[in-house]
Design an enzyme around this catalytic site. Structure first.
Site, PDB file in Angstrom:
ATOM      1  N   MET A  12       1.874   1.997  -7.128  1.00 10.67           N
ATOM      2  CA  MET A  12       0.478   1.602  -7.338  1.00 10.67           C
ATOM      3  C   MET A  12      -0.258   1.438  -6.131  1.00 10.67           C
ATOM      4  O   MET A  12      -1.707   1.744  -6.170  1.00 10.67           O
ATOM      5  CB  MET A  12       0.730   0.079  -8.094  1.00 10.67           C
ATOM      6  CG  MET A  12       0.885   0.080  -9.512  1.00 10.67           C
ATOM      7  SD  MET A  12      -0.417   1.283 -10.511  1.00 10.67           S
ATOM      8  CE  MET A  12      -1.718   0.220 -10.033  1.00 10.67           C
TER       9      MET A  12
ATOM     10  N   HIS B 189       8.303   0.640 -21.394  1.00  9.26           N
ATOM     11  CA  HIS B 189       8.016   0.854 -20.096  1.00  9.26           C
ATOM     12  C   HIS B 189       9.377   1.852 -19.583  1.00  9.26           C
ATOM     13  O   HIS B 189      10.133   2.003 -20.256  1.00  9.26           O
ATOM     14  CB  HIS B 189       7.880  -0.346 -19.394  1.00  9.26           C
ATOM     15  CG  HIS B 189       6.512  -1.044 -19.475  1.00  9.26           C
ATOM     16  ND1 HIS B 189       6.286  -1.859 -20.290  1.00  9.26           N
ATOM     17  CD2 HIS B 189       5.399  -0.922 -18.812  1.00  9.26           C
ATOM     18  CE1 HIS B 189       4.924  -2.253 -20.275  1.00  9.26           C
ATOM     19  NE2 HIS B 189       4.556  -1.798 -19.274  1.00  9.26           N
TER      20      HIS B 189
ATOM     21  N   ASN C 243      -2.391  -7.187 -17.031  1.00 10.57           N
ATOM     22  CA  ASN C 243      -2.682  -5.897 -17.142  1.00 10.57           C
ATOM     23  C   ASN C 243      -4.177  -5.455 -16.948  1.00 10.57           C
ATOM     24  O   ASN C 243      -5.102  -6.142 -17.177  1.00 10.57           O
ATOM     25  CB  ASN C 243      -2.540  -5.151 -18.592  1.00 10.57           C
ATOM     26  CG  ASN C 243      -2.539  -3.818 -18.651  1.00 10.57           C
ATOM     27  OD1 ASN C 243      -3.428  -3.316 -18.300  1.00 10.57           O
ATOM     28  ND2 ASN C 243      -1.505  -3.191 -19.369  1.00 10.57           N
TER      29      ASN C 243
ATOM     30  N   THR D 291       0.454  -8.410  -9.997  1.00  8.73           N
ATOM     31  CA  THR D 291       1.808  -8.438 -10.176  1.00  8.73           C
ATOM     32  C   THR D 291       2.279  -9.260 -11.187  1.00  8.73           C
ATOM     33  O   THR D 291       1.622 -10.101 -11.648  1.00  8.73           O
ATOM     34  CB  THR D 291       2.426  -9.066  -8.696  1.00  8.73           C
ATOM     35  OG1 THR D 291       2.058  -8.423  -7.622  1.00  8.73           O
ATOM     36  CG2 THR D 291       3.843  -9.291  -8.607  1.00  8.73           C
TER      37      THR D 291
ATOM     38  N   ALA E 195       0.802  -1.193  -0.023  1.00 10.75           N
ATOM     39  CA  ALA E 195      -0.077  -0.074  -0.076  1.00 10.75           C
ATOM     40  C   ALA E 195       0.892   1.385   0.032  1.00 10.75           C
ATOM     41  O   ALA E 195       0.136   2.177  -0.180  1.00 10.75           O
ATOM     42  CB  ALA E 195      -0.871   0.003   0.999  1.00 10.75           C
TER      43      ALA E 195
ATOM     44  N   LYS F  94      11.397  -0.750 -14.537  1.00 10.60           N
ATOM     45  CA  LYS F  94      10.766  -2.068 -14.538  1.00 10.60           C
ATOM     46  C   LYS F  94      11.796  -3.144 -14.661  1.00 10.60           C
ATOM     47  O   LYS F  94      12.853  -3.232 -15.402  1.00 10.60           O
ATOM     48  CB  LYS F  94       9.933  -1.826 -16.055  1.00 10.60           C
ATOM     49  CG  LYS F  94       8.935  -2.881 -15.917  1.00 10.60           C
ATOM     50  CD  LYS F  94       7.908  -2.968 -17.129  1.00 10.60           C
ATOM     51  CE  LYS F  94       7.055  -4.123 -16.956  1.00 10.60           C
ATOM     52  NZ  LYS F  94       6.232  -4.446 -15.995  1.00 10.60           N
TER      53      LYS F  94
ATOM     54  N   GLY G 142       3.563   1.648  -2.024  1.00 11.06           N
ATOM     55  CA  GLY G 142       4.203   1.664  -3.274  1.00 11.06           C
ATOM     56  C   GLY G 142       3.545   2.481  -4.208  1.00 11.06           C
ATOM     57  O   GLY G 142       2.354   3.130  -3.895  1.00 11.06           O
TER      58      GLY G 142
END
Length: 262
Positions: free
Chosen positions: A13, A152, A121, A96, A9, A156, A11
């Site tokens: 995203m 990306h 995705n 993930t 939580a 990544k 991070g």
């Protein structure tokens, strides 16, 4: 209200998931997980996400059991979350990437006990793209060359991206091709294209959020299907929609195409 949990939580995203969930009247974040020893443990997850406090602190363990856990982390953190969710009978939405064959087997095994939705995705547009790419590949056949290109940000970890692999799997499902046999990753030297092969190319550049294109070409014409994300919010919103959809589903394995009714 649907009680959800966010793994990772704090991070990038995770923070957007918390922030966007706080705006959704049907969702409530009751668990916000981070790794043991994280410097922000104990802080309100809403404040960490730069929104109003939600009265849910960052914690290393599940404190208030959610209906659905959303996981956008790294493989190691995902594995522990999967173990906990299976043990506590918490449904999971998994975004993930970089997972191994053993991870996929573990997801299949866990789906015997809990409802699980896994997608490379979470964007609704990308999942529609998966369906379209499969249809085009099937209709055009090997008279048309196929190339997949993804881009990306420089940070990544995995390549090709999970989305690029999802596009590859859509092509394989539609045509009977095999990723380990019919796909070529980049080209150098003498590399004349073979009939039926599929090219895969990965770019890592700057702060690119995510760009994917599939090119179908033959002598005289080319068709390109493409998707570009300009903000990570598209993935977060898709995951939240998936969590709301999954909350009342029976044990089993699900996909974003189920959410979209494809």
């Amino acid at each position: 209200m649907i009680d959800i949990g966010i793994n990772g939580a704090a991070g990038r995203m995770g923070r957007r998931l918390v922030a966007l969930a706080s705006e959704d009247e049907q969702l409530r974040v009751v668990t916000a997980l981070e790794r043991d020893g994280h410097e922000l443990l104990g802080n309100d997850a809403g404040v960490v996400a730069s929104v109003d406090a939600i009265n849910t602190p960052l914690a290393a363990q599940v404190q208030n059991k959610p209906k659905v856990m959303i996981d956008f982390t790294v493989p190691e953190a995902f594995r522990e979350a999967l173990r906990v969710c299976r043990q506590q009978k918490i449904a999971m939405v998994i975004g993930t990437t970089g997972l191994t064959d053993d991870d996929y087997k573990a997801i299949d095994a866990a789906a015997e006990d809990i409802a699980i939705l896994h997608a490379p995705n979470m964007s609704l547009g990308v999942n529609l793209l998966f369906a379209l790419v499969g249809q085009v590949a099937e209709r055009l056949g090997d008279d048309y060359d196929i190339e997949i290109v993804e881009a990306h940000h420089r940070f990544k970890l995995d390549a090709p991206s999970g989305t690029a692999m999802g596009l590859a799997e859509a092509i394989c499902h539609a045509t009977g091709k095999q990723i380990d046999k019919d796909f070529v990753h980049g080209r150098h030297g003498e590399s004349t294209r073979k009939r039926g092969e599929v090219g895969m190319h990965a770019l890592r550049i700057g702060d690119e959020v995510g760009r994917h294109s599939v090119h179908f070409g033959t002598l005289g014409e080319e068709i390109t299907l493409a998707h570009k994300a300009s903000t990570r919010d598209v993935f977060a919103r898709g995951a939240l929609r998936a969590a709301a959809w999954l909350a009342d589903k029976p044990v089993g394995r699900y996909h974003m195409k189920d959410v979209l009714g494809l």
